[in-house]
Write a protein that holds these residues in place. Structure first.
Motif, PDB file in Angstrom:
ATOM      1  N   GLN A  23      -3.361  10.387  -3.664  1.00 52.15           N
ATOM      2  CA  GLN A  23      -4.502  11.227  -3.283  1.00 52.15           C
ATOM      3  C   GLN A  23      -5.055  11.972  -4.489  1.00 52.15           C
ATOM      4  OE1 GLN A  23      -4.265  13.729   0.145  1.00 52.15           O
ATOM      5  NE2 GLN A  23      -3.214  12.211   1.413  1.00 52.15           N
ATOM      6  N   ASN A 285      -3.039  17.561   2.746  1.00 54.96           N
ATOM      7  CA  ASN A 285      -3.953  16.572   2.189  1.00 54.96           C
ATOM      8  C   ASN A 285      -4.633  17.156   0.960  1.00 54.96           C
ATOM      9  OD1 ASN A 285      -3.978  14.039   3.444  1.00 54.96           O
ATOM     10  ND2 ASN A 285      -5.196  14.770   5.167  1.00 54.96           N
ATOM     11  N   VAL A 289      -9.682  14.335   0.085  1.00 59.33           N
ATOM     12  CA  VAL A 289      -9.318  13.433   1.177  1.00 59.33           C
ATOM     13  C   VAL A 289      -9.631  14.090   2.522  1.00 59.33           C
ATOM     14  CG1 VAL A 289      -7.394  12.225   2.307  1.00 59.33           C
ATOM     15  CG2 VAL A 289      -7.566  12.250  -0.193  1.00 59.33           C
ATOM     16  N   ASN A 293     -12.050  12.643   5.431  1.00 57.99           N
ATOM     17  CA  ASN A 293     -11.575  12.419   6.799  1.00 57.99           C
ATOM     18  C   ASN A 293     -12.409  13.142   7.851  1.00 57.99           C
ATOM     19  OD1 ASN A 293      -9.475  10.882   5.784  1.00 57.99           O
ATOM     20  ND2 ASN A 293      -7.972  12.539   5.877  1.00 57.99           N
ATOM     21  N   THR A 340     -13.728   5.043  -2.822  1.00 60.04           N
ATOM     22  CA  THR A 340     -12.967   5.315  -1.595  1.00 60.04           C
ATOM     23  C   THR A 340     -12.229   4.069  -1.123  1.00 60.04           C
ATOM     24  OG1 THR A 340     -14.517   7.042  -0.897  1.00 60.04           O
ATOM     25  CG2 THR A 340     -13.167   6.037   0.813  1.00 60.04           C
ATOM     26  N   TYR A 345      -8.964   4.170   1.376  1.00 58.03           N
ATOM     27  CA  TYR A 345      -9.367   5.152   2.373  1.00 58.03           C
ATOM     28  C   TYR A 345     -10.589   4.660   3.157  1.00 58.03           C
ATOM     29  CZ  TYR A 345      -6.240   8.246  -0.178  1.00 58.03           C
ATOM     30  OH  TYR A 345      -5.126   8.788  -0.774  1.00 58.03           O
ATOM     31  N   TYR A 347     -14.266   4.956   4.598  1.00 55.83           N
ATOM     32  CA  TYR A 347     -15.563   5.582   4.335  1.00 55.83           C
ATOM     33  C   TYR A 347     -16.352   5.493   5.631  1.00 55.83           C
ATOM     34  CZ  TYR A 347     -19.978   6.574   1.883  1.00 55.83           C
ATOM     35  OH  TYR A 347     -21.168   7.130   1.461  1.00 55.83           O
TER      36      TYR A 347
END
Length: 382
Positions: A23, A285, A289, A293, A340, A345, A347
């Motif tokens: 992260q 987190n 991040v 989210n 991303t 992760y 998007y």
């Protein structure tokens, strides 16, 4: 964060703590990739001629219809149409001018940011209250119940899955938009309540602000605002006082409905999380991040929408880089999305306005109904 944000954050118990190297590497890579775009192209992160043209257009959309109402004799129905146009202009000023300026992304010159941040007074609201509610609380604690006021329950509307569920929320996906229109109108009074809450919480003390002077300033600015937009039409036109009040309400309702809907389509849609801190007040987190989210983009290829909403359909980019002017979001969005996905992760992108509004309605429907657990039991509706 700015000094303003750091001071305010110091009184909050919630912290973002992350030991995940992946992260941390993502956050660093994201900053580097976006910064490299501006360096390699030799462009400023602030506004340019495009923003200046947009500023003139939005102010004109608000001010010119009002001047026509004051000086041109007209039918009341034409005046109401102009009030609707003014409402569209009010929302445009809030999204495309004030928003950037209060974030300090309108210009490199602070005095220019202050001038155009002051366009918030044209909406009848208060700059200090907005800075605390939006720049600090919303941008730092995005979608965290009890910290982000944008998802706080608003009477018949439940926007947080952690808030009490009531029977009236069951059909909120139908009536929410009616109440969204009260956003700017309610701020005429709500600013006083919010300033009192921030003063009680010690925020004004940390910012070295004299609350008494701020209250006096708030009262005077609102009196001037009401005199101009209610008093002058009563004094200078042939409309009855009640017709003027209806027109004033129409203007605010249109502006509030547009602003609230655009804001909620970025945070209260499918795929956006509403995390809560652990017992120690920690969100486990990396902050970048967390923003990823809790935020969504929508209709990135709709050029007119991009222009009118001041880039607020690029909320992922805005939340990650609030000090970059919105006119650059369309260019940096592919960089953010690529980075991303490279780090694995999600998007969150809704391809169109219709897709985003549909997703928001579905989320409102979910938030208005009890959650059924694995045993088949549902949560109690109070």
């Amino acid at each position: 964060y700015s000094c303003f944000q750091r001071n305010t954050l110091s009184m909050k118990a919630i912290k973002f703590v992350c030991s995940d190297k992946h992260q941390q590497q993502f956050a660093a890579a994201l900053r580097k990739n976006v910064n490299d775009y501006f360096k390699e192209n030799g462009i400023s992160t602030k506004g340019n001629l495009e923003l200046a043209i947009q500023t003139i257009a939005m102010l004109s959309l608000y001010i010119i219809p009002f001047i026509f109402i004051l000086i041109v004799p007209m039918n009341v129905w034409i005046a109401f149409v102009l009030a609707v146009i003014m409402g569209v202009g009010v929302a445009g000023i809030g999204m495309g001018i004030m928003h950037d300026a209060v974030h300090g992304s309108f210009s490199h010159k602070e005095w220019i940011n202050k001038i155009f941040g002051g366009t918030l007074y044209l909406l009848g609201s208060n700059v200090l209250v907005w800075k605390i509610q939006h720049n600090v609380l919303h941008h730092t604690y995005t979608n965290i119940d009890g910290r982000d006021e944008d998802i706080a329950s608003k009477g018949p509307i439940r926007l947080s899955e952690h808030a009490p569920l009531r029977k009236i929320h069951r059909y909120q996906y139908i009536h929410a938009f009616l109440f969204y229109g009260l956003m700017t109108f309610s701020k005429l009074v709500k600013d006083f309540k919010q300033l009192a809450e921030y003063n009680k919480a010690g925020i004004t003390r940390q910012l070295h602000i004299n609350p008494t002077l701020e209250y006096i300033k708030m009262i005077l600015m609102k009196i001037v605002y009401l005199f101009i937009f209610i008093g002058l039409p009563i004094l200078l036109t042939g409309f009855n006082w009640w017709q003027v009040l209806i027109g004033f309400f129409i203007m605010h309702w249109v502006a509030g409905c547009i602003l609230s809907t655009v804001f909620q389509m970025a945070h209260v849609v499918e795929g956006t999380a509403q995390p809560i801190p652990n017992a120690q007040g920690i969100i486990e987190n990396e902050w970048a991040v967390h923003e990823l989210n809790t935020t969504s983009d929508f209709a990135r290829n709709n050029l007119f929408l991009n222009w009118y909403v001041g880039g607020l359909n690029f909320q992922i980019e805005h939340h990650l880089f609030p000090n970059i002017c919105h006119i650059h979001y369309r260019k940096i969005a592919p960089i953010v999305e690529k980075t991303t996905k490279e780090f694995g992760y999600v998007y969150n992108l809704k391809p169109s306005f219709v897709a985003a509004i549909s997703s928001h309605i579905k989320r409102l429907k979910e938030l208005g109904r009890p959650i059924v657990n694995s045993s088949g039991a549902s949560s109690m509706i109070s």
